[in-house]
Design an enzyme around this catalytic site. Structure first.
Site, PDB file in Angstrom:
ATOM      1  N   LYS A  87      -0.340  -5.368  -2.697  1.00 39.67           N
ATOM      2  CA  LYS A  87      -0.602  -4.355  -1.933  1.00 39.67           C
ATOM      3  C   LYS A  87      -1.470  -4.922  -0.652  1.00 39.67           C
ATOM      4  O   LYS A  87      -2.688  -5.479  -0.913  1.00 39.67           O
ATOM      5  CB  LYS A  87      -1.467  -3.370  -2.657  1.00 39.67           C
ATOM      6  CG  LYS A  87      -1.044  -1.935  -2.224  1.00 39.67           C
ATOM      7  CD  LYS A  87      -1.678  -0.871  -3.025  1.00 39.67           C
ATOM      8  CE  LYS A  87      -1.713   0.553  -2.411  1.00 39.67           C
ATOM      9  NZ  LYS A  87      -2.634   1.154  -3.353  1.00 39.67           N
TER      10      LYS A  87
HETATM   11  C1  E4P Z   1      -1.981   4.622  -3.595  1.00 42.31           C
HETATM   12  O1  E4P Z   1      -1.313   3.506  -3.279  1.00 42.31           O
HETATM   13  C2  E4P Z   1      -3.076   4.972  -2.579  1.00 42.31           C
HETATM   14  O2  E4P Z   1      -4.076   4.063  -2.518  1.00 42.31           O
HETATM   15  C3  E4P Z   1      -3.506   6.219  -3.086  1.00 42.31           C
HETATM   16  O3  E4P Z   1      -2.487   7.277  -3.320  1.00 42.31           O
HETATM   17  C4  E4P Z   1      -4.555   7.052  -1.979  1.00 42.31           C
HETATM   18  O4  E4P Z   1      -4.673   8.165  -2.560  1.00 42.31           O
HETATM   19  P1  E4P Z   1      -6.088   9.112  -2.061  1.00 42.31           P
HETATM   20  O5  E4P Z   1      -5.894   9.574  -0.503  1.00 42.31           O
HETATM   21  O6  E4P Z   1      -6.071  10.105  -2.726  1.00 42.31           O
HETATM   22  O7  E4P Z   1      -7.281   8.141  -2.095  1.00 42.31           O
END
Ligand code: E4P
Length: 217
Positions: A87
């Protein structure tokens, strides 16, 4: 649409996996910190454990922001398990790194995407997944679902292969809307996945069936 769970919590991952509908897991540094995981050895072991629990794509996020360091960190993460997806944040060096990973057979998830322009760049760099943050867009008074629809339209028109991974999901309704708008994947908290089960008529109907079953059992 594929279902990923958005957590680093092993109990929640296990519960979602046992439902039989789980296709993968996404994590981020905040989710790892929430589980109290400290130090690179512990982080790597945690990813390894998740990979052994779930047969699907597991996103592991880099914390470097410089091209060379992102590449080095990503290579180490990718070496943990074949199911690891690296990622990478949507920044200039991140885009360069996405292209490097694409050219070197390492799958990626471009994170922190908030606009169609960013989504185009991620696709051009060959990202496997792109993660628009629906909930955070909604929180700022914009419409996250509109972005999913716009991205789905552009990707189809341009023939981009990158999969749209709806992230920052806050509710069961978000999951339904993401499916409607053409997301390829939705990464969700366990609570939102379980929220899909709920309907009062199901509960009332089941209670009546079980009551009537007593009459003949
Ligand atoms: C996933 O890949 C993201 O990092 C995550 O969904 C972010 O979510 P949040 O906005 O609830 O922190």
């Amino acid at each position: 649409m594929k279902f990923f769970i958005d957590t680093a919590n092993l109990a929640q991952i296990k519960e979602a996996n046992e439902l039989g509908i789980l296709d993968g897991v996404t994590t981020n540094p905040s989710l790892m910190a929430k589980e109290g995981i400290k130090g690179s050895d512990a982080v790597f072991n945690h990813y390894k454990t998740i990979c052994e629990m779930v047969d699907g794509d597991i996103s592991a996020e880099v914390i470097s922001t410089d091209f060379k360091e992102i590449v080095e960190e990503g290579k180490k993460l990718a070496a943990i398990h074949p199911n690891i997806v690296v990622k990478v944040p949507m920044i200039k060096d991140g885009v360069k790194a996405l292209k490097w990973f694409t050219d070197n057979g390492i799958r990626t998830n471009c994170t922190l995407v908030f606009s169609a322009g960013q989504a185009i760049l991620a696709a051009k760099a060959g990202a496997t997944y792109v993660s628009p943050f629906i909930g955070r867009i909604d929180d700022s008074g914009w419409d996250g679902m509109e972005l999913i629809g716009q991205m789905a339209h552009i990707y189809q028109l341009q023939g981009y292969k990158t999969e749209i991974l709806a992230a920052s999901i806050r509710s069961a309704l978000h999951i339904v809307k993401a499916a409607e708008m053409g997301a390829d994947v939705c990464t969700c908290p366990l609570e939102s996945i379980l929220g899909l089960l709920k309907h009062p008529l199901t509960d009332l109907g089941l209670a009546k069936f079980l009551e009537d079953a007593k009459k003949f059992s």
